[in-house]
Design an enzyme around this catalytic site. Structure first.
Site, mmCIF file in Angstrom:
data_model
loop_
_atom_site.group_PDB
_atom_site.id
_atom_site.type_symbol
_atom_site.label_atom_id
_atom_site.label_comp_id
_atom_site.label_asym_id
_atom_site.label_seq_id
_atom_site.Cartn_x
_atom_site.Cartn_y
_atom_site.Cartn_z
ATOM 1 N N GLU A 75 -8.022 -7.563 5.114
ATOM 2 C CA GLU A 75 -7.189 -8.592 4.490
ATOM 3 C C GLU A 75 -6.431 -9.406 5.532
ATOM 4 O OE1 GLU A 75 -5.085 -6.103 1.690
ATOM 5 O OE2 GLU A 75 -7.024 -5.563 0.797
ATOM 6 N N TYR A 132 0.829 -1.208 0.000
ATOM 7 C CA TYR A 132 0.000 0.000 0.000
ATOM 8 C C TYR A 132 0.866 1.260 0.000
ATOM 9 C CZ TYR A 132 -4.311 -2.599 0.564
ATOM 10 O OH TYR A 132 -5.384 -3.433 0.348
#
Length: 385
Positions: free
Chosen positions: A140, A98
């Site tokens: 996640e 990310y």
């Protein structure tokens, strides 16, 4: 929650960023792959990059998330985030990636909006990004923790390769090692990693079309020009080993005793076939309506399985075929002439225009939006639209 400092800035700049996000995401992926070409080997789909689907899906998710923050203070778009998180987990996305995405996405934003962007605007949109990223990272992590193992890819041996209709093949697999197997839920999918002739690895998600639980069966249509489907159809035989992921996907059979409607078109019958198989295996007494549309009766990939399972629970099975066939409806599927139970849950899968049409007709028939569940094969370009 979006801070009070950032809220008016996002609200004021959302129309501009929303109008430019499609161009921004194209530049973002160019920058990302220039810096990290390894991401195209076993993670990102180069086919989706060529078609533009991945860019549109990313643009849609960012715009949808930011719009939700403005219109629904204090909440997050949980359904959207869940869909993205399941897809990310099926690809093995990690928390550190990310940061990589942020670097190149905001470089693309700064370049595209160079004439208007200010430090305050950049700070506000950074907040939006990390609110979304942090929510996805948490989801996640939970998905990874729920698996029976901590591996991303596991070897499974192909035990069966059987024709399914005129242009599809069903693969049956068994574990090739002792890795604990996570039971799949009806309607879920697995990622399959395939080595292509040019040496590159590519990943695709395939719905599990047979029994749920610890078995693995998926059915794939041969797409004209498709890299992975061609490699599977032409190059994989019983005895070969495939690398597949744990099962993921949030479009699964919900508990309850209300009516169930399974509507599919083409190869979109794979997740609905899995849900129908589960209903048949449990001997459900729920009212079940099975609707399928295809070009011809021969094209219907899972006709034998679905017909038999529908008969086991006395489900109402109706077909729409473009080529006339005795006992079927001619033309394209429509719910207009059907008696639709308003308390039904609808599970929908097929080409995007088909799903949009059937969803609209289901809403007109009185089925609440919250009971309509759809599965998009590939990037969710419906969200982008």
């Amino acid at each position: 929650m979006l801070s009070e400092k950032s809220r008016p800035i996002i609200e004021a700049t959302l129309p501009l960023v929303g109008s430019r996000i499609g161009t921004i995401t194209v530049d973002f992926y160019k920058r990302l792959f220039a810096a990290h070409p390894e991401l195209l080997d076993g993670l990102f789909s180069r086919s989706n990059q060529r078609s533009g689907d991945q860019q549109r899906a990313l643009a849609g998710s960012i715009a949808t998330f930011a719009t939700h923050l403005i219109n629904n203070p204090g909440t997050l778009p949980e359904k959207v985030l869940s869909r993205i998180a399941h897809k990310h987990a099926s690809l093995g996305i990690t928390e550190d990636q990310y940061g990589v995405v942020y670097e190149h996405l905001f470089a693309a934003i700064a370049a595209d909006l160079a004439d208007v962007i200010t430090p305050e605007i950049a700070e506000a949109w950074t907040e939006v990004y990390w609110l979304m990223a942090d929510a996805l990272i948490k989801l996640e992590k939970d998905l990874y923790a729920s698996q029976a193992n901590h591996k991303m890819w596991m070897p499974w041996r192909v035990t069966g390769k059987d024709p399914a209709g005129t242009d599809a093949v069903t693969f049956t697999l068994e574990p090739a090692d002792n890795t604990p197997v996570t039971p799949a839920e009806p309607g879920q999918y697995v990622s399959v990693k395939v080595h292509l002739p040019d040496g590159l690895r590519q990943v695709r998600q395939y719905s599990l079309s047979g029994d749920a639980g610890t078995s693995r069966t998926f059915t794939t249509k041969l797409n004209d020009g498709g890299e992975v489907s061609t490699a599977l159809h032409a190059g994989v035989e019983p005895g070969d080993i495939l690398e597949i992921s744990n099962p993921y996907g949030e479009v699964t059979l919900r508990n309850g005793d209300g009516p169930v409607i399974l509507a599919s078109a083409g190869i979109g019958c794979t997740p609905t076939a899995s849900i129908l198989r589960s209903l048949a295996e449990t001997g459900t007494d729920r009212q079940v309506l099975v609707l399928h549309a295809d070009k011809t009766i021969e094209n219907w990939a899972l006709s034998g399985q679905m017909t038999a399972d529908a008969a086991r629970i006395d489900a109402d099975l109706q077909l729409w075929l473009e080529s006339p066939h005795p006992g079927t409806n001619h033309g394209f599927m429509s719910l207009r002439e059907l008696d639709m139970p308003a308390d039904a849950s609808l599970y929908l899968c097929g080409p995007l225009p088909f799903m949009k049409k059937i969803r609209d007709e289901a809403i007109d028939a009185g089925i609440p939006v919250t009971r309509i569940h759809y599965e998009v094969f590939g990037p969710d370009v419906w969200l982008a639209n």
